[in-house]
Enzyme design. Structure first.
Site, PDB file in Angstrom:
ATOM      1  N   GLN A   1     -15.602 172.458  14.895  1.00 43.82           N
ATOM      2  CA  GLN A   1     -16.484 172.334  13.732  1.00 43.82           C
ATOM      3  C   GLN A   1     -17.844 171.884  14.266  1.00 43.82           C
ATOM      4  O   GLN A   1     -17.982 170.763  14.727  1.00 43.82           O
ATOM      5  CB  GLN A   1     -15.919 171.283  12.766  1.00 43.82           C
ATOM      6  CG  GLN A   1     -16.743 171.097  11.504  1.00 43.82           C
ATOM      7  CD  GLN A   1     -16.410 169.785  10.808  1.00 43.82           C
ATOM      8  OE1 GLN A   1     -15.708 168.918  11.340  1.00 43.82           O
ATOM      9  NE2 GLN A   1     -16.924 169.610   9.600  1.00 43.82           N
TER      10      GLN A   1
ATOM     11  N   ALA B   1      10.131 139.456  62.895  1.00 50.05           N
ATOM     12  CA  ALA B   1       9.036 138.992  62.032  1.00 50.05           C
ATOM     13  C   ALA B   1       7.702 139.142  62.748  1.00 50.05           C
ATOM     14  O   ALA B   1       7.617 139.010  63.970  1.00 50.05           O
ATOM     15  CB  ALA B   1       9.279 137.542  61.651  1.00 50.05           C
TER      16      ALA B   1
ATOM     17  N   ARG C   1     -18.534 154.518  13.934  1.00 48.56           N
ATOM     18  CA  ARG C   1     -18.243 153.086  13.789  1.00 48.56           C
ATOM     19  C   ARG C   1     -17.463 152.519  14.972  1.00 48.56           C
ATOM     20  O   ARG C   1     -17.369 151.310  15.144  1.00 48.56           O
ATOM     21  CB  ARG C   1     -17.488 152.854  12.466  1.00 48.56           C
ATOM     22  CG  ARG C   1     -18.369 153.076  11.232  1.00 48.56           C
ATOM     23  CD  ARG C   1     -17.551 153.242   9.950  1.00 48.56           C
ATOM     24  NE  ARG C   1     -16.984 154.593   9.819  1.00 48.56           N
ATOM     25  CZ  ARG C   1     -16.262 155.015   8.788  1.00 48.56           C
ATOM     26  NH1 ARG C   1     -16.008 154.182   7.783  1.00 48.56           N
ATOM     27  NH2 ARG C   1     -15.794 156.252   8.737  1.00 48.56           N
TER      28      ARG C   1
HETATM   29  C1  UD1 Z   1     -11.828 159.330   4.356  1.00 45.90           C
HETATM   30  C2  UD1 Z   1     -11.837 159.777   2.900  1.00 45.90           C
HETATM   31  C3  UD1 Z   1     -11.451 158.601   2.014  1.00 45.90           C
HETATM   32  C4  UD1 Z   1     -10.073 158.136   2.403  1.00 45.90           C
HETATM   33  C5  UD1 Z   1      -9.997 157.810   3.882  1.00 45.90           C
HETATM   34  C6  UD1 Z   1      -8.549 157.608   4.277  1.00 45.90           C
HETATM   35  C7  UD1 Z   1     -13.473 161.577   2.703  1.00 45.90           C
HETATM   36  C8  UD1 Z   1     -14.836 161.965   2.296  1.00 45.90           C
HETATM   37  N1  UD1 Z   1     -13.151 160.291   2.549  1.00 45.90           N
HETATM   38  O1  UD1 Z   1     -12.859 158.384   4.526  1.00 45.90           O
HETATM   39  O2  UD1 Z   1     -11.436 159.003   0.656  1.00 45.90           O
HETATM   40  O3  UD1 Z   1      -9.710 157.006   1.614  1.00 45.90           O
HETATM   41  O4  UD1 Z   1     -10.528 158.846   4.689  1.00 45.90           O
HETATM   42  O5  UD1 Z   1      -8.444 157.186   5.610  1.00 45.90           O
HETATM   43  O6  UD1 Z   1     -12.709 162.425   3.151  1.00 45.90           O
HETATM   44  N2  UD1 Z   1     -13.757 164.461  10.219  1.00 45.90           N
HETATM   45  C9  UD1 Z   1     -13.942 165.761  10.642  1.00 45.90           C
HETATM   46  N3  UD1 Z   1     -15.131 166.372  10.397  1.00 45.90           N
HETATM   47  C10 UD1 Z   1     -16.145 165.753   9.724  1.00 45.90           C
HETATM   48  C11 UD1 Z   1     -15.945 164.435   9.283  1.00 45.90           C
HETATM   49  C12 UD1 Z   1     -14.730 163.813   9.547  1.00 45.90           C
HETATM   50  O7  UD1 Z   1     -13.044 166.361  11.248  1.00 45.90           O
HETATM   51  O8  UD1 Z   1     -17.197 166.390   9.542  1.00 45.90           O
HETATM   52  C13 UD1 Z   1     -12.462 163.803  10.507  1.00 45.90           C
HETATM   53  C14 UD1 Z   1     -12.594 162.506  11.289  1.00 45.90           C
HETATM   54  O9  UD1 Z   1     -12.528 162.748  12.686  1.00 45.90           O
HETATM   55  C15 UD1 Z   1     -11.421 161.685  10.790  1.00 45.90           C
HETATM   56  C16 UD1 Z   1     -11.169 162.217   9.389  1.00 45.90           C
HETATM   57  O10 UD1 Z   1     -11.852 163.460   9.294  1.00 45.90           O
HETATM   58  O11 UD1 Z   1     -10.272 161.889  11.580  1.00 45.90           O
HETATM   59  C17 UD1 Z   1     -11.690 161.272   8.311  1.00 45.90           C
HETATM   60  O12 UD1 Z   1     -13.072 161.052   8.485  1.00 45.90           O
HETATM   61  P1  UD1 Z   1     -13.688 159.596   8.309  1.00 45.90           P
HETATM   62  O13 UD1 Z   1     -15.142 159.678   8.588  1.00 45.90           O
HETATM   63  O14 UD1 Z   1     -12.912 158.626   9.101  1.00 45.90           O
HETATM   64  O15 UD1 Z   1     -13.471 159.361   6.750  1.00 45.90           O
HETATM   65  P2  UD1 Z   1     -13.439 157.976   5.984  1.00 45.90           P
HETATM   66  O16 UD1 Z   1     -14.826 157.524   5.782  1.00 45.90           O
HETATM   67  O17 UD1 Z   1     -12.494 157.065   6.636  1.00 45.90           O
HETATM   68 CA    CA Z   2     -11.290 157.118   8.513  1.00 45.98          CA
END
Ligand code: UD1
Ligand code: CA
Length: 452
Positions: A74, A413, A18
């Protein structure tokens, strides 16, 4: 729980779709510092037994930023639950029932506004009333995409429902999960191994472990924390909101420490800006990373600084630019349209107008006239200019480096100085003035005649 008995996993492997950026999301700066650095600064003083940061493939820059914290890759990122599983690799035996770690604190790398005090309060809550999983709850103004906390009859949390998977009734819940979770280590592997991908995004959601824990009869509960510290940064608009909140935090901090910000909403600070007591900052000033300002200095409007040290009692600007390596000692004056880079100006030196000082040492008490330029670059190499104490550099002087001007010297100067100037010498390096009486009138008369 003694403080050394918890480990921290920070998730940072998500692609940050995003943000629509080539830069990993957690590397986007807020107040001049990558957002993930804030989380490390918040958690490190609480002395976790280990910190493991989960990164994605090709995220070496994140690994360098978080060092010496351990990183695991990962690959491919299959969701937040999968990311926590990846971290197990780095923790291996330490999570077992006999291992040294009792609790695992999971932080999301995109929540940079979380303060150390709030994190400490969260950890203390677990000591007060231990649960298998402790969650940070929050009530954001717009719950939008956050996971919703589904509460049970006893006030505990039964499960978390992701917004994308919620029904209208669940979607209407205002209590959300803020990306902060403390899990009893001995349950963690089993819970994460129980996750599946049957959801809207076909990902392993970490949030799924709350429902799994409830099913096993384990108690989960939430403690509510301020939403403005838990906002997750997913978009550029949220990045800008976080920047604004962080700027206010820094401005308040600077004012509490004794600096006057005449119009704080127009002053932009970096996370490491240090303003000493009785510094006055006029409107519209930007402090990039690595700037310190000594006691009583005055920073005038429309100035821009990075990597600079400004001494006590100095006066800088308006319209001054200090670049990395600029060091102004006490009582230095740097005025409008003056740029200083990798140069030290000794105590009381003045460069008040239209000047470039780069790769130079300027002695105390020296006066640099308007329009002076240190010519430090020949297109290939940089050279230094050394100017002694109490010299007078006349206006519009070009100092062609490498060059040394001795203490007490006086440069006329308009000089182009290509050779060293001895101490206390007068140096004139320009064409001598020639006056031809009446010649201007004669030329005008001739030109007028030619035109007719
Ligand atoms: C997530 C939570 C949501 C919470 C919100 C709080 C989940 C499924 N949802 O949503 O419930 O309210 O955060 O901010 O957890 N990341 C990884 N590996 C992955 C996917 C993500 O390391 O495979 C990391 C991202 O880099 C990020 C964090 O996990 O720093 C959260 O991921 P993001 O995709 O931002 O989750 P949200 O949709 O915001
Ligand atoms: Ca997030």
């Amino acid at each position: 729980m003694s403080q050394s008995r918890f480990a921290t996993i920070i998730l940072a492997a998500g692609s940050g779709t995003r943000m629509n950026s080539a830069l990993p999301k957690v590397m986007h700066p807020i107040a001049g510092q990558p957002m993930i650095a804030y989380l490390l600064q918040a958690v490190q003083p609480l002395a976790p037994a280990a910190i493991v940061v989960v990164i994605g493939p090709q995220m070496e820059a994140v690994a360098r930023t978080v060092a010496p914290a351990e990183t695991v890759v990962q690959d491919p990122p299959l969701g937040t639950g999968d990311a926590v599983r990846a971290a197990f690799r780095a923790m291996s035996g330490r999570l077992s029932p006999q291992g040294e770690i009792d609790e695992v604190l999971v932080l999301y790398g995109d929540t940079p506004l979380l303060r150390r005090e709030t994190l400490a309060r969260f950890l203390a809550e677990q000591e007060r009333a231990p649960a298998a999983i402790l969650l940070a709850g929050m009530r954001p103004a717009d719950p939008g995409p956050y996971g919703r906390l589904i509460s049970g009859p006893d006030g505990g949390v039964l499960r978390i429902v992701e917004a994308a998977d919620s029904n209208p009734e669940e979607y209407a819940i205002g209590l959300c999960w803020g990306g902060l979770m403390l899990i009893r280590a001995r349950h963690l592997c089993e819970l994460v191994d129980g996750l599946d991908r049957n959801n809207a995004k076909s990902e392993f959601y970490l949030t799924g472990i709350v429902g799994l824990a409830t099913d096993k009869g384990l108690q989960c509960r939430a403690v509510e924390l301020p939403a403005e510290e838990l906002i997750g940064i997913n978009t550029r608009a949220e990045l800008a909101e976080a920047e604004a909140l962080m700027q206010w935090r820094l401005r308040r901090g600077a004012m509490e420490a004794g600096a006057t910000l005449v119009a704080p909403e127009t002053v932009f600070l970096s996370s490491d800006t240090r303003l000493c007591r009785d510094v006055v900052v006029e409107p519209n000033v930007t402090f990039g990373p690595g700037v310190t300002v000594g006691e009583g200095a005055r920073i005038c409007s429309f100035s821009y600084f990075e990597g600079a040290a400004i001494g006590a009692g100095a006066r800088v600007g308006p319209f001054a630019r200090l670049r990395p390596g600029a060091v102004l000692e006490e009582e230095v004056h740097v005025g409008n349209f003056v740029e200083v880079k990798a140069a030290r100006l000794g105590a009381g030196a003045k460069a008040n107008h239209l000047t470039y000082i780069g790769d130079a040492d300027v002695g105390a008490g020296t006066n640099i006239g308007a329009g002076t330029i240190t010519c430090n670059y020949d297109g290939f190499n940089k050279f230094r200019t050394t100017i002694g104490k109490n010299t007078f550099i006349g206006s519009n002087t070009a100092l062609v480096a490498p060059v040394t001007v001795g203490a007490g010297a006086f440069i006329a100067a308009g000089s182009v100085i290509t050779g060293d100037v001895p101490a206390d010498a007068l140096s004139i390096a320009r064409g001598r003035q020639v006056d031809k009486p009446g010649r201007a009138a004669a030329i005008r008369a001739r030109l007028r005649k030619d035109k007719d």
